[in-house]
Design an enzyme around this catalytic site. Structure first.
Site, PDB file in Angstrom:
ATOM      1  N   HIS A   1      21.050 105.020  73.011  1.00 57.99           N
ATOM      2  CA  HIS A   1      19.312 104.989  72.698  1.00 57.99           C
ATOM      3  C   HIS A   1      19.106 103.425  72.272  1.00 57.99           C
ATOM      4  CE1 HIS A   1      20.161 109.381  71.888  1.00 57.99           C
ATOM      5  NE2 HIS A   1      19.048 109.400  72.593  1.00 57.99           N
TER       6      HIS A   1
ATOM      7  N   GLY B   1      16.661 105.869  79.985  1.00 60.47           N
ATOM      8  CA  GLY B   1      18.007 105.550  80.332  1.00 60.47           C
ATOM      9  C   GLY B   1      18.098 106.135  81.833  1.00 60.47           C
TER      10      GLY B   1
END
Ligand code: AMP
Length: 290
Positions: free
Chosen positions: A41, A151
């Site tokens: 993250h 991502g």
């Protein structure tokens, strides 16, 4: 001196914050998350900060992307630690919306990226990408970012968001961040916390198998042979159930069939499998050599 991180716990506060003198008129980079933050993250936060003037990170465990019986209640929640990490990273605004901000009572509107949501993970979690597209569209409308970072770890999600942005005309640049892995190759994930010590030792087999298959496809192996080999090694490592191991087009996610790949072609290998009670996913890109 770095200015203090603002924590906006409602849509109203978020809007007031972004309209304040400190932030008004500056470019916004946005990273949506469900919390339980790890280095993966934080790598997305770095990318957002590199490209824009203000960074906004949301933390919201989105109920509409969990089916009954999935891990919504058990999903790791580590809010104090998450806030500390984001403050440490110099994030400008943390948006922690209330349920009613995301889903006002009586809310009827959903977003569906049909055709890309019923493949791969969508076969096994039919509700999942409809929940993701719906919550991300709402977050985009709340935050109004210039750039949003997702991502590659969740590759199908990234491609679905790109398609939604294109189809709905959101003026947002979508950036895909490379998958951050532990030293043994396991893709970092909030759900890795569910693995027992013994399971954790074997969990990197998916990534090892995908890397091996990618190398074989790059030099012209048959897709079906390479995928069979990958499934065998994943099963032998102790994964009880394999949801899929597939080779697909990297943009449309359409299956590439059984034979060898055309020279120069860019594909993506994706896999999902169960280690005990934990479902792990991973993926890797490949290009067939000329
Ligand atoms: P999540 O909190 O799991 O919904 O993930 C929030 C964002 O972080 C999504 O865009 C994910 O794809 C991304 N993400 C999760 N794990 C990783 C990782 N290991 N490397 C890079 N990005 C990741």
């Amino acid at each position: 001196m770095q200015e203090k991180t603002v924590i906006a716990r409602s849509l109203n506060t978020l809007r007031k914050t972004l309209e304040s003198d400190r932030f008004k008129g500056r470019s916004i980079g946005f990273v949506p998350t469900m919390g339980a933050l790890h280095d993966g993250h934080l790598s997305l936060v770095d990318l957002a900060q590199a490209d824009t003037e203000i960074s906004v990170v949301s933390i919201f465990v989105n109920p509409t992307q969990f089916a009954p019986g999935e891990d919504l209640d058990a999903y790791p929640r580590t809010e104090a630690a998450d806030i500390a990490r984001l403050e440490g990273a110099g994030v400008d605004v943390i948006y922690i919306p209330k349920h009613d901000d995301m889903y006002p009572s009586g809310s009827l509107t959903d977003v569906s990226v049909a055709g890309m949501s019923d493949l791969l993970d969508g076969v096994h979690r039919p509700h999942f990408f409809y929940g993701v597209a719906t919550v991300v569209a709402r977050l985009f409308i709340h935050v109004r970012p210039d750039v949003a970072v997702f991502g590659e770890k969740d590759y199908q999600q990234l491609q679905i968001i790109r398609r939604m942005v294109r189809d709905l005309g959101f003026q947002i640049d979508i950036i895909g961040g490379p998958t951050v892995r532990d030293p043994d190759g396991l893709a970092q994930s909030s759900r890795n916390a569910y693995l027992t010590i013994d399971e954790r030792k074997l969990a990197n087999t998916i990534s090892t198998a995908l890397h091996r298959v990618a190398k074989r496809l790059e030099v012209g192996a048959n897709v079906s042979d390479a995928l069979t080999e990958a499934k065998d090694s994943i099963r032998k490592a102790g994964f009880e159930k394999i949801d899929y191991v597939s080779a697909v087009d990297s943009a449309t996610l359409q299956d590439l069939g059984d034979g060898p790949i055309d020279q120069g072609y860019e594909g993506r290998l994706l896999a999902a499998a169960w280690m005990g009670k934990t479902r792990l996913i991973d993926n890797i890109g490949f290009v067939r050599k000329r």
